[in-house]
Design a protein around this motif. Structure first.
Motif, PDB file in Angstrom:
ATOM      1  N   PHE A  51      11.587   7.284 -38.718  1.00 35.59           N
ATOM      2  CA  PHE A  51      12.202   5.966 -38.615  1.00 35.59           C
ATOM      3  C   PHE A  51      13.142   5.906 -37.407  1.00 35.59           C
ATOM      4  CE2 PHE A  51      15.566   2.911 -39.712  1.00 35.59           C
ATOM      5  CZ  PHE A  51      14.789   1.767 -39.841  1.00 35.59           C
ATOM      6  N   LEU A  52      13.942   6.952 -37.206  1.00 26.83           N
ATOM      7  CA  LEU A  52      14.841   6.994 -36.053  1.00 26.83           C
ATOM      8  C   LEU A  52      14.062   7.027 -34.745  1.00 26.83           C
ATOM      9  CD1 LEU A  52      17.698   9.392 -37.207  1.00 26.83           C
ATOM     10  CD2 LEU A  52      17.857   6.959 -36.711  1.00 26.83           C
ATOM     11  N   LEU A  53      12.930   7.727 -34.732  1.00 29.57           N
ATOM     12  CA  LEU A  53      12.102   7.728 -33.531  1.00 29.57           C
ATOM     13  C   LEU A  53      11.601   6.325 -33.202  1.00 29.57           C
ATOM     14  CD1 LEU A  53       9.972  10.969 -34.000  1.00 29.57           C
ATOM     15  CD2 LEU A  53      11.625  10.525 -32.199  1.00 29.57           C
ATOM     16  N   LEU A  54      11.155   5.595 -34.229  1.00 35.71           N
ATOM     17  CA  LEU A  54      10.680   4.227 -34.007  1.00 35.71           C
ATOM     18  C   LEU A  54      11.804   3.303 -33.543  1.00 35.71           C
ATOM     19  CD1 LEU A  54       8.244   3.751 -37.009  1.00 35.71           C
ATOM     20  CD2 LEU A  54       7.662   3.902 -34.583  1.00 35.71           C
ATOM     21  N   VAL A  55      12.950   3.408 -34.187  1.00 34.09           N
ATOM     22  CA  VAL A  55      14.082   2.562 -33.803  1.00 34.09           C
ATOM     23  C   VAL A  55      14.533   2.885 -32.381  1.00 34.09           C
ATOM     24  CG1 VAL A  55      16.519   2.091 -34.282  1.00 34.09           C
ATOM     25  CG2 VAL A  55      14.867   2.131 -36.142  1.00 34.09           C
ATOM     26  N   GLY A  56      14.621   4.156 -32.062  1.00 33.82           N
ATOM     27  CA  GLY A  56      15.024   4.545 -30.707  1.00 33.82           C
ATOM     28  C   GLY A  56      14.041   4.066 -29.658  1.00 33.82           C
ATOM     29  N   ALA A  57      12.743   4.168 -29.962  1.00 32.86           N
ATOM     30  CA  ALA A  57      11.736   3.685 -29.018  1.00 32.86           C
ATOM     31  C   ALA A  57      11.837   2.171 -28.855  1.00 32.86           C
ATOM     32  CB  ALA A  57      10.343   4.082 -29.500  1.00 32.86           C
ATOM     33  N   ALA A  58      12.062   1.456 -29.945  1.00 34.75           N
ATOM     34  CA  ALA A  58      12.193  -0.001 -29.861  1.00 34.75           C
ATOM     35  C   ALA A  58      13.416  -0.397 -29.038  1.00 34.75           C
ATOM     36  CB  ALA A  58      12.276  -0.594 -31.261  1.00 34.75           C
ATOM     37  N   VAL A  59      14.512   0.316 -29.209  1.00 39.51           N
ATOM     38  CA  VAL A  59      15.728   0.014 -28.452  1.00 39.51           C
ATOM     39  C   VAL A  59      15.511   0.284 -26.966  1.00 39.51           C
ATOM     40  CG1 VAL A  59      18.119   0.754 -28.059  1.00 39.51           C
ATOM     41  CG2 VAL A  59      17.304   0.335 -30.378  1.00 39.51           C
ATOM     42  N   LEU A  60      14.857   1.395 -26.652  1.00 30.76           N
ATOM     43  CA  LEU A  60      14.601   1.698 -25.248  1.00 30.76           C
ATOM     44  C   LEU A  60      13.631   0.705 -24.622  1.00 30.76           C
ATOM     45  CD1 LEU A  60      14.417   5.594 -25.021  1.00 30.76           C
ATOM     46  CD2 LEU A  60      16.186   4.073 -24.175  1.00 30.76           C
ATOM     47  N   LEU A  61      12.596   0.311 -25.354  1.00 28.48           N
ATOM     48  CA  LEU A  61      11.663  -0.681 -24.830  1.00 28.48           C
ATOM     49  C   LEU A  61      12.353  -2.015 -24.590  1.00 28.48           C
ATOM     50  CD1 LEU A  61       8.396   0.029 -26.842  1.00 28.48           C
ATOM     51  CD2 LEU A  61       8.776   0.322 -24.393  1.00 28.48           C
ATOM     52  N   ASP A  62      13.228  -2.392 -25.501  1.00 25.16           N
ATOM     53  CA  ASP A  62      13.973  -3.633 -25.319  1.00 25.16           C
ATOM     54  C   ASP A  62      14.937  -3.537 -24.141  1.00 25.16           C
ATOM     55  OD1 ASP A  62      14.629  -6.316 -26.155  1.00 25.16           O
ATOM     56  OD2 ASP A  62      16.557  -5.484 -26.805  1.00 25.16           O
ATOM     57  N   PHE A  63      15.473  -2.364 -23.896  1.00 24.65           N
ATOM     58  CA  PHE A  63      16.392  -2.184 -22.781  1.00 24.65           C
ATOM     59  C   PHE A  63      15.648  -2.280 -21.447  1.00 24.65           C
ATOM     60  CE2 PHE A  63      18.500   0.587 -19.683  1.00 24.65           C
ATOM     61  CZ  PHE A  63      19.735  -0.041 -19.612  1.00 24.65           C
ATOM     62  N   PHE A  64      14.493  -1.602 -21.355  1.00 27.88           N
ATOM     63  CA  PHE A  64      13.769  -1.579 -20.093  1.00 27.88           C
ATOM     64  C   PHE A  64      12.912  -2.817 -19.860  1.00 27.88           C
ATOM     65  CE2 PHE A  64      14.527   3.068 -20.519  1.00 27.88           C
ATOM     66  CZ  PHE A  64      15.227   3.222 -19.337  1.00 27.88           C
ATOM     67  N   PHE A  65      12.512  -3.507 -20.911  1.00 29.90           N
ATOM     68  CA  PHE A  65      11.704  -4.727 -20.788  1.00 29.90           C
ATOM     69  C   PHE A  65      12.369  -5.862 -21.566  1.00 29.90           C
ATOM     70  CE2 PHE A  65       8.728  -1.100 -20.625  1.00 29.90           C
ATOM     71  CZ  PHE A  65       8.264  -1.267 -19.324  1.00 29.90           C
ATOM     72  N   PRO A  66      13.485  -6.362 -21.072  1.00 25.77           N
ATOM     73  CA  PRO A  66      14.186  -7.422 -21.814  1.00 25.77           C
ATOM     74  C   PRO A  66      13.408  -8.732 -21.770  1.00 25.77           C
ATOM     75  CG  PRO A  66      15.227  -7.076 -19.690  1.00 25.77           C
ATOM     76  CD  PRO A  66      14.171  -6.022 -19.842  1.00 25.77           C
ATOM     77  N   GLY A  67      13.564  -9.518 -22.817  1.00 29.04           N
ATOM     78  CA  GLY A  67      12.947 -10.819 -22.869  1.00 29.04           C
ATOM     79  C   GLY A  67      11.522 -10.834 -23.370  1.00 29.04           C
ATOM     80  N   THR A  68      10.941  -9.663 -23.631  1.00 27.29           N
ATOM     81  CA  THR A  68       9.562  -9.639 -24.123  1.00 27.29           C
ATOM     82  C   THR A  68       9.502  -9.767 -25.625  1.00 27.29           C
ATOM     83  OG1 THR A  68       9.588  -7.226 -24.169  1.00 27.29           O
ATOM     84  CG2 THR A  68       8.734  -8.270 -22.190  1.00 27.29           C
ATOM     85  N   SER A  69      10.616  -9.499 -26.323  1.00 26.52           N
ATOM     86  CA  SER A  69      10.632  -9.663 -27.781  1.00 26.52           C
ATOM     87  C   SER A  69      11.337 -10.978 -28.112  1.00 26.52           C
ATOM     88  CB  SER A  69      11.357  -8.495 -28.448  1.00 26.52           C
ATOM     89  OG  SER A  69      12.689  -8.436 -28.007  1.00 26.52           O
ATOM     90  N   SER A  70      10.967 -11.567 -29.253  1.00 21.40           N
ATOM     91  CA  SER A  70      11.572 -12.858 -29.591  1.00 21.40           C
ATOM     92  C   SER A  70      12.801 -12.705 -30.409  1.00 21.40           C
ATOM     93  CB  SER A  70      10.621 -13.760 -30.320  1.00 21.40           C
ATOM     94  OG  SER A  70       9.520 -13.149 -30.830  1.00 21.40           O
TER      95      SER A  70
END
Length: 70
Positions: A51-70
């Motif tokens: 779960f922490l791996l998924l959350v960390g990956a989601a946070v990093l993806l949101d950091f590097f690609f902002p605006g792609t999630s709603s």
């Protein structure tokens, strides 16, 4: 700051998946003398690690690609 928290979550999650007994000993095992973790406790620690791996990956993806999630 978000990237740092995401990276910390990934590191902690990876360690928790790879070494679930380590986290069991530092969270619960130190309270008991000569205790061993159960299979359920180790499985729960691994689940939390994934779960922490998924959350960390989601946070990093949101950091590097902002605006792609709603």
């Amino acid at each position: 700051m978000d990237a740092f928290l995401g990276l910390i979550a990934i590191i902690v999650g990876f360690i928790n998946v790879k070494f679930p007994t380590f986290f069991w000993y530092i969270t619960t095992g130190w309270k008991f003398q000569d205790a061993e973790p159960s299979d359920i406790a180790l499985g729960l620690n691994k689940f939390i690690g994934y779960f922490l791996l998924l959350v960390g990956a989601a946070v990093l993806l949101d950091f590097f690609f902002p605006g792609t999630s709603s």
